[in-house]
Design a protein around this motif. Structure first.
Motif, PDB file in Angstrom:
ATOM      1  N   ARG A 169       0.830  -1.216   0.000  1.00  0.00           N
ATOM      2  CA  ARG A 169       0.000   0.000   0.000  1.00  0.00           C
ATOM      3  C   ARG A 169       0.862   1.263   0.000  1.00  0.00           C
ATOM      4  O   ARG A 169       0.604   2.197  -0.765  1.00  0.00           O
ATOM      5  CB  ARG A 169      -0.924  -0.008   1.230  1.00  0.00           C
ATOM      6  CG  ARG A 169      -1.723   1.291   1.394  1.00  0.00           C
ATOM      7  CD  ARG A 169      -2.719   1.231   2.527  1.00  0.00           C
ATOM      8  NE  ARG A 169      -2.119   1.081   3.845  1.00  0.00           N
ATOM      9  CZ  ARG A 169      -1.564   2.096   4.536  1.00  0.00           C
ATOM     10  NH1 ARG A 169      -1.512   3.309   4.016  1.00  0.00           N
ATOM     11  NH2 ARG A 169      -1.057   1.865   5.743  1.00  0.00           N
ATOM     12  N   LYS A 205       1.861   1.204  -4.114  1.00  0.00           N
ATOM     13  CA  LYS A 205       0.684   1.976  -4.539  1.00  0.00           C
ATOM     14  C   LYS A 205       0.753   3.441  -4.121  1.00  0.00           C
ATOM     15  O   LYS A 205       0.014   4.266  -4.668  1.00  0.00           O
ATOM     16  CB  LYS A 205      -0.594   1.330  -3.985  1.00  0.00           C
ATOM     17  CG  LYS A 205      -0.828  -0.075  -4.542  1.00  0.00           C
ATOM     18  CD  LYS A 205      -2.003  -0.768  -3.855  1.00  0.00           C
ATOM     19  CE  LYS A 205      -2.168  -2.184  -4.405  1.00  0.00           C
ATOM     20  NZ  LYS A 205      -3.183  -2.946  -3.648  1.00  0.00           N
ATOM     21  N   ARG A 247      -0.179   4.851  -1.379  1.00  0.00           N
ATOM     22  CA  ARG A 247      -1.314   5.345  -0.590  1.00  0.00           C
ATOM     23  C   ARG A 247      -0.869   5.432   0.879  1.00  0.00           C
ATOM     24  O   ARG A 247      -1.052   4.497   1.661  1.00  0.00           O
ATOM     25  CB  ARG A 247      -2.528   4.424  -0.742  1.00  0.00           C
ATOM     26  CG  ARG A 247      -3.074   4.358  -2.163  1.00  0.00           C
ATOM     27  CD  ARG A 247      -4.561   3.977  -2.169  1.00  0.00           C
ATOM     28  NE  ARG A 247      -4.832   2.760  -1.430  1.00  0.00           N
ATOM     29  CZ  ARG A 247      -4.902   1.543  -1.978  1.00  0.00           C
ATOM     30  NH1 ARG A 247      -4.725   1.388  -3.283  1.00  0.00           N
ATOM     31  NH2 ARG A 247      -5.164   0.482  -1.226  1.00  0.00           N
TER      32      ARG A 247
END
Length: 332
Positions: free
Chosen positions: A265, A269, A271
């Motif tokens: 994450r 990604k 995030r």
């Protein structure tokens, strides 16, 4: 200031090599001039005059003097090394979208990306002109290979930095490209131009390679546990920029499924949310990866010092050994 009062090895090197470094700086200023494009010296001067330790060109001068070199080609080669380094910094700041370097706004911020890229290209071209002037095909081969390795390392980093499959071998390949290649080339060409033996040239390469790796690993570790005032970086900048460096790579390799999902994450990604940096640091502490990374940096510094045993007994050899200790002394 006398040499005896200077404690840092790079400062002692600068004092010993002051006359030659002045010649290098004069040559740099001369060769970065452009009759037709005033933007070139403007952009170059912003970075070249910003300070910095000039460590890479000093390595070239020190290696040449170690073997009693009496010519002036080492001045050209030291300027070449600094031009290659400056060109890569200009390009890096564009790629990384950086806003600050050495405490000042980056060239791409003050001018624009196009200017930074094109002036970087100009400096690469100037560096090859300087190489050719030495008349040494061996030197040209070493520095041309280093330039290609640097570019290759930057492209590899771009693709590997946020890929959790990146392991320690790939990390080392990136570090050898983006940092160690120019350190090793800088020391190697100094020995070649001074007529060192093949064994001694190999030792100079090994020293520069290990020094560069120790330097970069230490830098990556300090991103997570350094003093912001001393490093000029905020703790966790690499995490926020989603860069997979050695402490994180080691933690990912041991992660549970839940921990791996956290890394996917935040790194893959991008995030990220409040508290993620603290969790990342806790995971690195859980697996001891910060201390392991420190051990790796110290081991590379020791390799650099071992390589020096093949070189002549000389004050500069001792200083190069001190320099290897110094790049990891920040970790104590």
């Amino acid at each position: 200031m006398t040499i005896s009062t200077i404690s840092k090895p790079h400062e002692r090197l600068a004092e010993i090599l002051a006359g030659e470094m002045e010649a290098v700086n004069t040559l740099i200023r001369t060769r970065m001039a452009s009759e037709h494009a005033p933007r070139i010296p403007e952009v170059t001067a912003h970075l070249v005059e910003a300070g910095g330790k000039r460590l890479r060109p000093m390595l070239t001068l020190a290696a040449a003097r170690l073997f009693g070199y009496g010519g002036d080609h080492h001045i050209r080669l030291a300027a070449t090394v600094e031009f290659i380094h400056t060109a890569t910094l200009l390009h890096d700041d564009v790629v990384d979208e950086s806003a600050q370097r050495r405490g000042r706004p980056t060239a791409n911020l003050l001018w624009d990306n196009k200017s930074s890229v094109l002036v970087g290209d100009y400096l690469f071209s100037r560096s090859f002109q300087l190489m050719v002037e030495t008349g040494s095909l061996r030197v040209l081969d070493i520095l041309a290979n280093a330039s290609a390795t640097i570019a290759e390392g930057e492209v590899l980093q771009m693709t590997a930095a946020t890929d959790l499959r990146t392991d320690e071998a790939v990390y080392l390949q990136v570090v050898r490209g983006k940092t160690a290649a120019l350190f090793s080339a800088a020391t190697e060409v100094g020995g070649v131009i001074a007529g060192a033996s093949e064994e001694q040239v190999r030792a100079l390469f090994a020293y520069g390679d290990a020094l560069g790796i120790a330097f970069q690993i230490a830098d990556d570790l300090l991103d997570y546990q350094g003093d912001s005032k001393a490093t000029g970086k905020n703790v966790g900048d690499d995490f926020r920029e989603r860069k997979l460096t050695l402490p994180v790579i080691k933690a990912v390799a041991r992660a549970t499924p839940d921990e791996r999902a956290f890394w996917e994450r935040t790194i893959e990604k991008g995030r990220q949310q409040d508290g993620d940096l603290d969790l990342a640091l806790n995971l690195m502490r859980k697996y001891g990866t910060l201390e392991e990374t420190r051990t790796d940096a110290l081991a590379w510094a020791a390799k650099a010092k071992t390589a020096l045993t093949a070189l002549p007994d000389h004050e500069l050899r001792d200083l190069l050994g001190d320099l290897a200790d110094y790049v990891v002394s920040r970790l104590n």
